[in-house]
Write a protein that holds these residues in place. Sequence first.
Motif, PDB file in Angstrom:
ATOM      1  N   ASN A 179       0.808  -1.222   0.000  1.00  0.00           N
ATOM      2  CA  ASN A 179       0.000   0.000   0.000  1.00  0.00           C
ATOM      3  C   ASN A 179       0.837   1.268   0.000  1.00  0.00           C
ATOM      4  N   ILE A 180       2.085   1.170   0.433  1.00  0.00           N
ATOM      5  CA  ILE A 180       3.006   2.281   0.177  1.00  0.00           C
ATOM      6  C   ILE A 180       3.204   2.384  -1.332  1.00  0.00           C
ATOM      7  N   GLY A 181       3.352   1.246  -1.986  1.00  0.00           N
ATOM      8  CA  GLY A 181       3.458   1.223  -3.435  1.00  0.00           C
ATOM      9  C   GLY A 181       2.226   1.792  -4.109  1.00  0.00           C
ATOM     10  N   GLN A 182       1.052   1.505  -3.545  1.00  0.00           N
ATOM     11  CA  GLN A 182      -0.191   2.037  -4.105  1.00  0.00           C
ATOM     12  C   GLN A 182      -0.205   3.564  -4.072  1.00  0.00           C
ATOM     13  N   VAL A 183       0.216   4.135  -2.962  1.00  0.00           N
ATOM     14  CA  VAL A 183       0.241   5.595  -2.840  1.00  0.00           C
ATOM     15  C   VAL A 183       1.249   6.193  -3.823  1.00  0.00           C
ATOM     16  N   ILE A 184       2.407   5.547  -3.965  1.00  0.00           N
ATOM     17  CA  ILE A 184       3.405   6.040  -4.923  1.00  0.00           C
ATOM     18  C   ILE A 184       2.822   6.016  -6.336  1.00  0.00           C
ATOM     19  N   ARG A 185       2.143   4.929  -6.695  1.00  0.00           N
ATOM     20  CA  ARG A 185       1.533   4.845  -8.030  1.00  0.00           C
ATOM     21  C   ARG A 185       0.492   5.928  -8.234  1.00  0.00           C
ATOM     22  N   ASN A 186      -0.325   6.151  -7.226  1.00  0.00           N
ATOM     23  CA  ASN A 186      -1.361   7.180  -7.350  1.00  0.00           C
ATOM     24  C   ASN A 186      -0.753   8.555  -7.578  1.00  0.00           C
ATOM     25  N   GLY A 187       0.329   8.845  -6.848  1.00  0.00           N
ATOM     26  CA  GLY A 187       0.986  10.132  -7.019  1.00  0.00           C
ATOM     27  C   GLY A 187       1.654  10.262  -8.372  1.00  0.00           C
ATOM     28  N   LEU A 188       2.338   9.219  -8.808  1.00  0.00           N
ATOM     29  CA  LEU A 188       2.991   9.249 -10.113  1.00  0.00           C
ATOM     30  C   LEU A 188       1.976   9.388 -11.234  1.00  0.00           C
ATOM     31  N   ARG A 189       0.826   8.752 -11.072  1.00  0.00           N
ATOM     32  CA  ARG A 189      -0.215   8.839 -12.105  1.00  0.00           C
ATOM     33  C   ARG A 189      -0.671  10.283 -12.276  1.00  0.00           C
ATOM     34  N   LEU A 190      -0.772  11.033 -11.193  1.00  0.00           N
ATOM     35  CA  LEU A 190      -1.145  12.443 -11.284  1.00  0.00           C
ATOM     36  C   LEU A 190      -0.084  13.241 -12.038  1.00  0.00           C
ATOM     37  N   MET A 191       1.149  12.798 -11.955  1.00  0.00           N
ATOM     38  CA  MET A 191       2.242  13.478 -12.645  1.00  0.00           C
ATOM     39  C   MET A 191       2.393  13.004 -14.094  1.00  0.00           C
ATOM     40  N   GLY A 192       1.618  11.982 -14.459  1.00  0.00           N
ATOM     41  CA  GLY A 192       1.740  11.435 -15.804  1.00  0.00           C
ATOM     42  C   GLY A 192       2.950  10.540 -15.966  1.00  0.00           C
ATOM     43  N   VAL A 193       3.378   9.935 -14.861  1.00  0.00           N
ATOM     44  CA  VAL A 193       4.576   9.089 -14.848  1.00  0.00           C
ATOM     45  C   VAL A 193       4.178   7.664 -14.499  1.00  0.00           C
ATOM     46  N   GLU A 194       4.717   6.708 -15.232  1.00  0.00           N
ATOM     47  CA  GLU A 194       4.442   5.301 -14.954  1.00  0.00           C
ATOM     48  C   GLU A 194       5.382   4.810 -13.861  1.00  0.00           C
ATOM     49  N   ALA A 195       4.843   4.015 -12.934  1.00  0.00           N
ATOM     50  CA  ALA A 195       5.662   3.477 -11.851  1.00  0.00           C
ATOM     51  C   ALA A 195       6.515   2.324 -12.370  1.00  0.00           C
ATOM     52  N   ALA A 196       7.794   2.300 -11.970  1.00  0.00           N
ATOM     53  CA  ALA A 196       8.700   1.240 -12.402  1.00  0.00           C
ATOM     54  C   ALA A 196       8.495  -0.010 -11.545  1.00  0.00           C
ATOM     55  N   ASN A 197       8.377  -1.159 -12.187  1.00  0.00           N
ATOM     56  CA  ASN A 197       8.233  -2.419 -11.462  1.00  0.00           C
ATOM     57  C   ASN A 197       9.567  -3.117 -11.238  1.00  0.00           C
ATOM     58  N   SER A 198      10.561  -2.706 -11.968  1.00  0.00           N
ATOM     59  CA  SER A 198      11.902  -3.242 -11.774  1.00  0.00           C
ATOM     60  C   SER A 198      12.907  -2.222 -12.300  1.00  0.00           C
ATOM     61  N   MET A 199      14.132  -2.274 -11.745  1.00  0.00           N
ATOM     62  CA  MET A 199      15.172  -1.333 -12.187  1.00  0.00           C
ATOM     63  C   MET A 199      16.522  -2.054 -12.186  1.00  0.00           C
TER      64      MET A 199
END
Length: 573
Positions: free
Chosen positions: A553-573
Amino acid sequence: MTLFETFAAHVDHALDALVAAGTLPAGLDRSNVTVEPPRDAAHGDLSTNAAMVLAKAAGTNPRALAEALSAELAKIDNVTAVEIAGPGFLNLRLHATAWLDELRAIGQSGDDYGRSASGAGKVVNIEYVSANPTGPMHMGHCRGAVVGDALASLLEFSGYKVIREYYINDAGGQVDTLARSAHLRYREALGESIEIPEGLYPGDYLIPVGQRLAEHYGDRYVAAPESEWLVLFRKAAVADMMEMIKADLALLGIHHDLFSSEAELHEAGKAEAAEAELRARGLIYDGELEKPKGKEIEDWEPVTLPLFRSTQFGDDQDRPIKKSNGSWTYFGADLAYHYQKSQNVDAMVDIWGADHAGTVKRIKAAVNALTGGKVQFDIKLVQMVRLLRGGEPIKMSKRSGSFVTLADMIEEVGKDVVRFTMLTRKSDAQMDFDFAKVVEASKDNPVFYVQYAHARIQSTLRKAEGEGLGLDATQLSLLGDAEIALIREAANFPRIVESAGKASEPHRIAFYLSDLAAAFHAYWNLGNDQPDKRFILAHNPALTGARLFLAANIGQVIRNGLRLMGVEAANSM
């Protein structure tokens, strides 16, 4: 309701109780009462300024009111202590259950965590980018494009109906220059050897435009006078440029709902309508401009022009809406455009380059007059971005045909890096974009740091799944103080979204995500020295399940914030 909304309601109910008891008078304005985290986490979980902002209107001492209010707040479930700080601030300490409930709320809300209805369906027009249609998008346009698009997403998430608009400046001298430049490329396409004179656009991007014109018209306009082809070539070249611009913006993930033409606006008589409206209100009159100060102009003669009374709104002189030849000034055309788009909206936001700062006050005043103050209007200024490569400046000039295109930029570093970086500073602050630094795998690079936090979470969840371990929301009571601190940071997200939307400042989301990522990495690093703090504990599946639920759910919040910025969350790096 989020935790902060819940406790804001609790404070409101406690104030109602004081009104009922006669401690507070009824009808006080509570709009400035806030519930937020204290500046120092050691002071508690929540803080309210209620006693401070209401005491004067209530005719009482802030600390006395705080004491009465603290007694009411102490009755609330999950409140373990209420402390008065300074002259009357109230700090609340909460039982861990309150934060665990909020963690469950994040899991239940998922992609909608942080979404609100505060906009109440009001219609907001956001006009951004609006680059002159004379060439491909370059990095000079990028920051305003990202800020406008992120703001649009932010307001939609906050319950507004958003119209994304691009204003095509296709009525000025620059598009005549474009048409003449295209005519040269047209002649070139038909086999003529050309030399592009100073003042025309030399970029190779006009070569395909000339080729299409040659295919369509043959040699009909090679030797024809300009009066025969200028309008035709202007429309064709602008259309081609807009297709190029749309394609460039699409690479950045930007798509507008509406494209408005300045030329069509004039053809429809919108400028005349705006002038008539302002004349009727006494805000436009025929008068003479003052003689320019400073350098003497020998042949200067006073000219009577239609002037807007901008001095009534703090300007140093009234401004003409028409030139001496009868054509519209930029300011006059702007009036007409805003008058047109204000007809069917509740609010408007313009994203402008900082070089237009001098016109902000007068255009806001004119729009306020045109709409009778019924349409809220804001202008966000965006500073230019200085491009660097390894610390060395990159020069660019549109007229020379030498500039860094948006497409080239995205190809080199990626859409997500560009978008996130453009939101790492307040829009009216200067910014450097260093090609080398924005792709660094370093905690000093916020793009990497936030993406790495999400990638770490996804990697952990995949590893746990491979070991037959999963999320478990039933064991959250096993989480300790370190985990609660991380939940507290995540729980700030809805509050940040609300404040960023109200201030029209999407960069606040980037700042918040950087803080959340830092908190997550700090927790992760605990496991390096203390094995019992790791997310996956093979010998303790119950605690593992609770920590995995937290991580997810920390990941969920990060995704929600990135989505507002128009940025896709990275699943691996």
